[in-house]
Design an enzyme around this catalytic site. Sequence first.
Site, PDB file in Angstrom:
ATOM      1  N   MET A   1       4.733  -9.610   5.098  1.00  0.00           N
ATOM      2  CA  MET A   1       3.795  -9.210   4.041  1.00  0.00           C
ATOM      3  C   MET A   1       4.101  -9.968   2.743  1.00  0.00           C
ATOM      4  SD  MET A   1       3.100  -5.153   4.370  1.00  0.00           S
ATOM      5  CE  MET A   1       1.790  -4.528   5.405  1.00  0.00           C
TER       6      MET A   1
ATOM      7  N   GLU B   1       1.836 -13.549   5.014  1.00  0.00           N
ATOM      8  CA  GLU B   1       0.452 -13.181   5.384  1.00  0.00           C
ATOM      9  C   GLU B   1      -0.589 -13.919   4.535  1.00  0.00           C
ATOM     10  OE1 GLU B   1      -0.124  -8.990   4.667  1.00  0.00           O
ATOM     11  OE2 GLU B   1       0.325  -9.170   2.528  1.00  0.00           O
TER      12      GLU B   1
ATOM     13  N   ASP C   1       5.954  -9.071  -6.682  1.00  0.00           N
ATOM     14  CA  ASP C   1       5.080 -10.018  -7.388  1.00  0.00           C
ATOM     15  C   ASP C   1       4.694  -9.531  -8.786  1.00  0.00           C
ATOM     16  OD1 ASP C   1       3.514  -7.898  -6.579  1.00  0.00           O
ATOM     17  OD2 ASP C   1       1.892  -9.115  -5.756  1.00  0.00           O
TER      18      ASP C   1
ATOM     19  N   ASP D   1       1.052  -3.907  -9.405  1.00  0.00           N
ATOM     20  CA  ASP D   1       0.221  -4.377 -10.521  1.00  0.00           C
ATOM     21  C   ASP D   1      -1.075  -3.580 -10.668  1.00  0.00           C
ATOM     22  OD1 ASP D   1      -0.596  -5.516  -8.136  1.00  0.00           O
ATOM     23  OD2 ASP D   1      -1.347  -7.356  -9.058  1.00  0.00           O
TER      24      ASP D   1
ATOM     25  N   GLN E   1       7.981  -3.122   7.249  1.00  0.00           N
ATOM     26  CA  GLN E   1       8.636  -3.632   6.031  1.00  0.00           C
ATOM     27  C   GLN E   1       8.592  -2.625   4.889  1.00  0.00           C
ATOM     28  OE1 GLN E   1       7.292  -8.130   5.692  1.00  0.00           O
ATOM     29  NE2 GLN E   1       5.888  -6.942   6.925  1.00  0.00           N
ATOM     30  N   ARG E   2       7.662  -1.685   4.962  1.00  0.00           N
ATOM     31  CA  ARG E   2       7.540  -0.706   3.880  1.00  0.00           C
ATOM     32  C   ARG E   2       8.295   0.588   4.184  1.00  0.00           C
ATOM     33  NH1 ARG E   2       1.368  -1.387   2.231  1.00  0.00           N
ATOM     34  NH2 ARG E   2       1.257   0.781   2.837  1.00  0.00           N
TER      35      ARG E   2
ATOM     36  N   GLY F   1       0.759   0.505  -2.359  1.00  0.00           N
ATOM     37  CA  GLY F   1       1.543   0.483  -1.120  1.00  0.00           C
ATOM     38  C   GLY F   1       2.936   1.021  -1.385  1.00  0.00           C
TER      39      GLY F   1
ATOM     40  N   ARG G   1      -4.655   4.118  -3.088  1.00  0.00           N
ATOM     41  CA  ARG G   1      -5.106   2.986  -3.912  1.00  0.00           C
ATOM     42  C   ARG G   1      -6.368   3.413  -4.653  1.00  0.00           C
ATOM     43  NH1 ARG G   1      -2.014  -1.425  -2.515  1.00  0.00           N
ATOM     44  NH2 ARG G   1      -1.308  -1.565  -0.363  1.00  0.00           N
TER      45      ARG G   1
ATOM     46  N   ARG H   1      11.680 -20.381  22.937  1.00  0.00           N
ATOM     47  CA  ARG H   1      10.353 -20.123  22.379  1.00  0.00           C
ATOM     48  C   ARG H   1      10.272 -20.464  20.893  1.00  0.00           C
ATOM     49  NH1 ARG H   1       9.367 -14.420  25.517  1.00  0.00           N
ATOM     50  NH2 ARG H   1       8.128 -15.313  27.197  1.00  0.00           N
TER      51      ARG H   1
ATOM     52  N   ASP I   1       6.334  -6.532  -2.314  1.00  0.00           N
ATOM     53  CA  ASP I   1       5.895  -7.920  -2.552  1.00  0.00           C
ATOM     54  C   ASP I   1       6.702  -8.618  -3.648  1.00  0.00           C
ATOM     55  OD1 ASP I   1       3.985  -7.113  -0.781  1.00  0.00           O
ATOM     56  OD2 ASP I   1       2.323  -7.095  -2.204  1.00  0.00           O
TER      57      ASP I   1
ATOM     58  N   ARG J   1       1.292 -10.279   0.284  1.00  0.00           N
ATOM     59  CA  ARG J   1       0.001 -10.634  -0.322  1.00  0.00           C
ATOM     60  C   ARG J   1      -0.006 -12.121  -0.740  1.00  0.00           C
ATOM     61  NH1 ARG J   1      -2.313  -5.650  -2.952  1.00  0.00           N
ATOM     62  NH2 ARG J   1      -3.430  -5.369  -1.018  1.00  0.00           N
TER      63      ARG J   1
ATOM     64  N   THR K   1       7.093  -2.440  -5.485  1.00  0.00           N
ATOM     65  CA  THR K   1       6.297  -3.068  -4.428  1.00  0.00           C
ATOM     66  C   THR K   1       7.215  -3.968  -3.618  1.00  0.00           C
ATOM     67  OG1 THR K   1       4.622  -4.725  -3.879  1.00  0.00           O
ATOM     68  CG2 THR K   1       5.517  -4.858  -6.092  1.00  0.00           C
TER      69      THR K   1
ATOM     70  N   ARG L   1       5.230 -17.410  20.389  1.00  0.00           N
ATOM     71  CA  ARG L   1       5.005 -15.960  20.446  1.00  0.00           C
ATOM     72  C   ARG L   1       4.990 -15.444  19.011  1.00  0.00           C
ATOM     73  NH1 ARG L   1       3.972 -16.111  25.397  1.00  0.00           N
ATOM     74  NH2 ARG L   1       5.112 -14.964  26.993  1.00  0.00           N
TER      75      ARG L   1
HETATM   76  O1  F6P Z   1       1.377  -4.463  -1.703  1.00  0.00           O
HETATM   77  C1  F6P Z   1       2.150  -4.139  -0.629  1.00  0.00           C
HETATM   78  C2  F6P Z   1       1.465  -4.497   0.652  1.00  0.00           C
HETATM   79  O2  F6P Z   1       2.296  -4.043   1.678  1.00  0.00           O
HETATM   80  C3  F6P Z   1       1.101  -5.984   0.834  1.00  0.00           C
HETATM   81  O3  F6P Z   1       2.206  -6.752   1.197  1.00  0.00           O
HETATM   82  C4  F6P Z   1       0.013  -5.894   1.862  1.00  0.00           C
HETATM   83  O4  F6P Z   1      -0.844  -7.011   1.834  1.00  0.00           O
HETATM   84  C5  F6P Z   1      -0.707  -4.644   1.477  1.00  0.00           C
HETATM   85  O5  F6P Z   1       0.221  -3.832   0.780  1.00  0.00           O
HETATM   86  C6  F6P Z   1      -1.270  -3.839   2.624  1.00  0.00           C
HETATM   87  O6  F6P Z   1      -2.025  -2.827   2.096  1.00  0.00           O
HETATM   88  P1  F6P Z   1      -2.550  -1.533   2.867  1.00  0.00           P
HETATM   89  O7  F6P Z   1      -1.440  -0.525   2.835  1.00  0.00           O
HETATM   90  O8  F6P Z   1      -3.703  -1.084   2.039  1.00  0.00           O
HETATM   91  O9  F6P Z   1      -2.900  -1.957   4.245  1.00  0.00           O
END
Ligand code: F6P
Length: 364
Positions: free
Chosen positions: A183, A240, A143, A117, A294-295, A14, A75, A176, A141, A185, A139, A286
Amino acid sequence: MPEVKRIGVLTGGGDSPGINAALRAIVRRAHAAGVEVIGFRDGWKGPIKGEGGPLTLEDVSGILYLGGTILGTSRTNPFEKKERNGETVWEPTEKVEAIKGNLKKQKIDALIAIGGDDTLGVAHRLREHGVKAVGIPQTIDNDIGGTDYAIGFHSALATVTDALDKLHTTAHAHHRVLIVEVMGRDSGWIAVYGGLAGGADVIIVPEGPPEGSFSVDEVEEVIRRRLKQDKRFSIVVVAEGARPRELGGKQVASGEVDAFGHVRLGGVGYWLADELKKRNLPLTPRVTVLAYLQRGGIATPFDRLLATRFGVKAVELALEGVYDVLTGLRGTEVEAVPLAQALAECPKPVDQELLRVAKAIDIG
Ligand code: F6P
């Protein structure tokens, strides 16, 4: 030590803001050392198919701030996941031979793999097949083990914080419960850092006991407590990968599994909203799913600097003949961390101190 004349580079997994800053630093540092850079397209697919070409100073000019990756990503996994005696093993496929062949054909002396990773795991496994690689962690994430921060995390954090600032005003105006799914993971880095920076009232992370990382009762309790304090809105940040006890596991978006065996996550925000609706709260729930926003976007100054430092360090490690490592930020220093060690720590669980800080200021 054999002289390094040509370095290959690829970006996998990602994407996140800051990758291009790393590519720029790699090309500039390599150029200063009289080393050529070959950019492979779309992650590991590039060296498998032999798709790539020279990456010049001109190619990386003006991309410092730019999100995404000028090389493209995917990927792609040249190994196949197998279970043997209850253990996961990654068996090489014919794609590994293709990588070796194409690296040889392109006269690549060292490879720099920029990714999470999965991408870095492939770089590590390829060592047994004679590939000399240095990893750069990226990433949103955050992580990946062996580094305090991965490229992209701070930029994602800026997006989440901005969204929470905006959502506060409308949550307040309409009385509300605004649930914001982020995101990450199986890690709660984005949730806890974003939630704290954006003033969330409840932060839900995936980390926690096996039976679940949160319950709807706990969320309801915070909302009702706030109502008693005359706070007629609440902001809930949910990762998520959060695991509701009532559900007994994660909420998956679909049965879709990627080449590394990861199922696509998503939907826990909507699930929580439906559950809260059953609780007869005087506030309507809501949901906002921040997803791929986020990316995207421009890289923050922190990510540009981190990526620049990682890019320079990766080239210098290759020139010194240090491989099978990643560039890791430890405190204020960028160090070479063995990939085996860094990967063994994945997914890096969220900093418990941050969760303590959240609790200490009464965030549920
Ligand atoms: O690893 C980054 C990430 O954005 C995660 O937070 C998310 O679960 C995943 O990639 C989404 O992957 P894809 O781009 O394959 O939908």
